[in-house]
Every structure is written in C-alpha cells, then in structure tokens.
Enzyme design. Structure first.
Site, PDB file in Angstrom:
ATOM      1  CB  SER A 292     -31.677  20.522  67.113  1.00 30.47           C
ATOM      2  OG  SER A 292     -31.631  19.792  65.934  1.00 30.47           O
TER       3      SER A 292
ATOM      4  CD  GLU B 234     -26.509  27.383  61.122  1.00 30.21           C
ATOM      5  OE1 GLU B 234     -26.218  26.826  62.192  1.00 30.21           O
ATOM      6  OE2 GLU B 234     -26.131  26.951  60.008  1.00 30.21           O
TER       7      GLU B 234
ATOM      8  CB  VAL C 275     -17.814  30.198  64.955  1.00 34.65           C
ATOM      9  CG1 VAL C 275     -16.709  30.379  65.993  1.00 34.65           C
ATOM     10  CG2 VAL C 275     -19.167  30.579  65.511  1.00 34.65           C
TER      11      VAL C 275
ATOM     12  CB  CYS D  36     -29.704   9.455  66.419  1.00 29.96           C
ATOM     13  SG  CYS D  36     -31.117   8.385  66.727  1.00 29.96           S
TER      14      CYS D  36
ATOM     15  CG  ASP E 111     -25.502  16.258  68.164  1.00 30.39           C
ATOM     16  OD1 ASP E 111     -26.316  15.892  69.029  1.00 30.39           O
ATOM     17  OD2 ASP E 111     -25.708  16.165  66.939  1.00 30.39           O
TER      18      ASP E 111
ATOM     19  CB  ALA F 114     -33.379  16.504  68.081  1.00 27.25           C
TER      20      ALA F 114
ATOM     21  CB  CYS G 198     -32.944   6.388  70.322  1.00 24.42           C
ATOM     22  SG  CYS G 198     -32.127   6.064  68.812  1.00 24.42           S
TER      23      CYS G 198
END
Ligand code: FAD
Ligand code: UQ1
Length: 417
Positions: free
Chosen positions: A15, A37, A80, A164, A302, A312, A345
C-alpha cells in the site's frame, strides 16, 4: 554483479510503497524512480476481514501489480536482500544492486509464526485453525466459522504491534453474527482474548465496543497472550499476564480458532542495526518520517517505528508527509510538514454495521466528520463506507491517485464549507 542508479528507490510495493513510487514518478518523470517488489499481485488487505466473514470473495481483494505500477516506474520484481545505507545501495536477492540518491523503505510487516509454536502447523493442517492476516489462509476463515455449531469459537489478539489493531475483533463480531444467523448461537461460546486490559486503545470507541461485547454475550479474556497451539487436541495455551512477572499458563479448548498472529519487520530491516530502532522497526522521526540517522532515507507504512496503529489509511496520510518532506530534502532544505499519527479503523461489528474510528498518535479521536454524524456509533453507513467506498478510494484515489488521507476534508468541514 551489475548495478543500476536511480534518483529514488522505493523498497516494497505494498500500500505505502506502490503509492509513493507512482506518485514520485509523476513528479520526477520516467526512469528516475525504481520500485522493488517481488509479488505479481497486489492485495487490498482491509477486505480480508470481509472475506473471512463470508461477505466478499478473495478475488475482490486482488489485482495484478502490472495494472497498478505506473509506466514511469522501473519495477524490479525481486526481494531486497540487504540495505547498505552508508553506500546508498540496496542489494537484491538476485545479486543486482540498486544505487540511489534517496530511499523510501516500505517493506511492511510479516507474521512471526515462530513465536507461537504449533500455529503454522495448525494453519497448514487443521481446517478449524485460521487467520485473516495471511493471503494463504484467509479463505479458511469462513468455512471454519460455518462448521462451528458447538463448543468455543475463539478469537485472539497478539502481544506485538499488529496491522489494523481493530481487525482481530472485527472478525469476532462477524463470526458471532454468522453463528447467530445459523440458529446455533446458544450452543457456541464466542470468546475473545487480548493481552491488554481494554478492548480498544481509544476510550471513545472502547466504550461502544464494550457495549457490543456485552449485548452480544461475547466472553472476554483480558491479559491473555497466545503462547502455543496444540492443534491436534484443539487446545490453545495462553499466558495470563495480569502479573507480568509471574505469567500463569491457561489452556482453552476450542472448536475453531481465529488467530491474529504476532508480527515482526522483514529481515533487511530487523537485522540492520543502522536502520532499525531497538524494537526492530525502522528508526524514523515520528513526525517528519525521515530516518533518524540517514537524511536521504524516509520510512512509510507498517514498518516504521511509531506507536500509531498500522493501517492503509495511516499510510495514505503519511504519503503526503513523505512526498512534501522528500521534496524539501531534495532541494537541500529541512522537512517542513509533520505527521500527527492519523490512522483509521472502520470497526465492522456485523454484516451491515460498524463504527468509524479515526485517531491520532496519542490515541485521541481525530474524526473527519463533525460529531453530529456519530462516527463512534454502530451504523450501516460506516459498514457501507468500509465495504463499498474504501476499496475504490484505495485503488484509484490512493494507489493511482493523489489521496493523502482525509485531513483536507476534515479541515474544510471545520471551516464550514
Ligand atoms: P504492505 O501493504 O503489507 O506491503 C509491504 C510490501 O513489501 C509487500 O508487498 C511485500 O511483498 C513487500 N516486501 C516485504 N519484504 C520484502 C523484501 N525483502 N523485498 C522486497 N519487498 C518486500 N488498514 C486500514 O486502513 N483499514 C482497515 O480496515 C484494515 N484492515 C486490515 C485487515 C487485515 C486482515 C489486514 C491483514 C490488514 C488490514 N489493514 C487495514 C492494514 C493495511 O493493509 C496495512 O496497514 C497496509 O497494507 C500497510 O501498507 P505497507 O505498504 O506498509 O505494507
Ligand atoms: C482512508 O483514507 C483509507 O485509505 C484509502 C482507507 O482505506 C483503507 C480507509 O479505510 C479509511 C477509513 C480512510 C479514511 C477516509 C475517510 C474518508 C474517513
């Protein structure tokens, strides 16, 4: 091995990272921004709560990366392996190095299954052990709920930071709703365990959630942290941490268990003492989101070391801060904007209702809408926003667009527009 040079490298295309790579490529133009990614698909993870609750299909949470990475972004489909911040270099698993002027680290967080012996084995082997917190296991949740017609349906909250922090109990409420609708609620004890002493960290919402728990006859075990899972005998082993010096072992037998697992940062951060704080999270300034040691590195999402709940919605708000402050640093100036820790949330409490929690770094409500809208009250509108509006805002407002969170809307509404 070869190396490539970019103005900005973004590590992690979830995200936060995908949002930043797309946005910076619009500002800096083609070939200046690289994104690392390894996955081919991108998930809208907030939908997994509804997938687990049987209200959405898994495919609705997933889209191909190739359709969402801007054509101006150079995408390295790799992991990575290590960061080398003293040499402005990221080493990939395939041995290639990417050199950068500026680096944005957005690797997210990952379940730490090793902390709960038996959990991964249970998730792999037992149909009644499930979690919404892993793409691999989300689709186990609803069948596990539907197969429960007696005994205890158990839902856990971990003793580490988690994505979350409301999601461990959202699935509790959805399951209770589904079990009730099947007409077997009186046969099933629905229970929730939490390592802390309150249902939710923000009092305004906790008061409402306590009412929900009481009204629906949900049993709560506070100060309980899951330590082991004996999936063969359907037993979860907890430590009662009321006296943290003397934890007491407690076993709970379950018919089904939904585990919200402990989390940790990925290895390239956790094992790099120059980048990580003592917690293992990326050591950024909690206001500017600039790394505390390396001024050409920013963190988002995060993986950063901030006490705010990891969402997010929070990453969207952080994207505006990182974009602005990075531009300042590129112009050899100091960061000028400060993150207030905004996070949100949408606390789904049933198949058609919820509470819209929004709060800041101090756990104080920071609501977009004026109080007359009653964001803290259970309403259909908040469920509708979560299930129908937010996915579009995410894919097209945040990932592909300019959405930096609702601060502008909140300020305009306060000014009376
Ligand atoms: P992620 O989106 O997880 O992305 C991290 C990326 O880094 C991944 O794509 C991963 O492949 C990549 N990566 C990891 N290691 C490496 C490596 N070594 N090399 C390269 N790449 C790597 N948020 C809300 O706002 N509202 C909600 O209602 C909500 N509910 C949720 C419910 C559930 C069940 C879950 C699981 C999450 C929920 N969230 C919610 C949280 C939200 O999904 C996350 O906070 C958000 O995705 C964080 O973005 P991120 O980019 O930091 O991490
Ligand atoms: C938000 O900005 C966001 O990011 C796109 C979400 O997606 C996960 C959300 O769930 C929420 C609630 C917000 C905040 C936005 C508003 C309009 C309250």
């Amino acid at each position: 091995m070869s190396s490539k040079m970019f103005r900005v490298v973004v590590a992690g295309g979830g995200s936060a990272g995908l949002t930043m790579a797309n946005r910076l490529s619009r500002i800096l133009g083609a070939s200046n921004v690289a994104l690392i990614e390894p996955k081919d698909e991108h998930y809208y993870q907030p939908l997994w709560t509804l997938v687990g609750g049987g209200l959405k299909r898994m495919e609705q949470s997933e889209k191909p990366m190739k359709d969402f990475v801007s054509k101006n972004v150079h995408w390295e489909k790799e992991f990575v392996e290590a960061f080398d911040p003293d040499n402005n270099k990221v080493v990939l698993r395939n041995g290639i190095s990417l050199n950068y002027e500026y680096l944005i680290i957005a690797l997210g967080i990952t379940p730490d299954y090793q902390r709960v012996p038996g959990l991964l084995e249970g998730l792999e082997n037992a149909p009644n052990v499930c979690t919404n917190y892993d793409a691999k296991y989300v689709t186990k949740t609803f069948p596990a709920i539907q197969n429960t017609s007696k005994g205890t349906a158990l839902f856990t909250h971990p003793d580490t930071p988690i994505k979350c922090a409301g999601a461990p109990q959202k699935i509790l409420y959805l399951a209770e709703d589904a079990i009730r609708k099947r007409g077997v609620r009186s046969e099933v004890e629905v229970a929730f365990t939490h390592p802390g002493g309150v249902i939710f960290g923000v009092q305004k919402y906790a008061e409402q959630l306590e009412k929900v728990v009481n009204k629906r006859g949900i049993k709560t075990y506070f100060h309980h942290a899951l330590k082991e899972l004996d999936y063969a005998s359907n037993t979860a082993i907890f430590h009662n941490l009321k006296d943290p010096e003397n934890p007491v072992k407690v076993s709970i037998a379950y018919e089904m268990i939904h585990v919200s697992p402990p989390f940790k940062t990925p290895e390239p951060i956790a094992t790099n003492p120059n980048l990580a704080a003592g917690t293992g999270y990326l050591d950024v300034n909690t206001k500017t989101l600039q790394h505390n040691k390396y001024s050409n590195i920013f963190g988002i999402g995060d993986n950063i070391n901030i006490p705010s709940t990891k969402t997010a919605a929070g990453a969207a708000a952080q994207s505006g801060i990182v974009e602005k402050n990075l531009k300042e640093v590129m112009a050899k100036r100091e960061p000028v904007v400060f993150y207030d820790g905004y996070t949100s949330c949408p606390l789904v409490t049933g198949g058609n209702k919820g509470i819209l929690a929004e709060f800041d770094i101090n756990g104080q409500p920071l609501q977009t809408l004026p109080s007359i809208f009653g964001q803290h009250k259970e309403k259909k509108l908040w469920y509708f926003m979560k299930a129908r509006m937010m996915p579009h805002l995410y894919w097209y407002g945040m990932i592909k667009g300019p959405w930096k969170g609702p601060a502008v809307v909140r300020k305009m509404l306060r000014l009376g527009f």
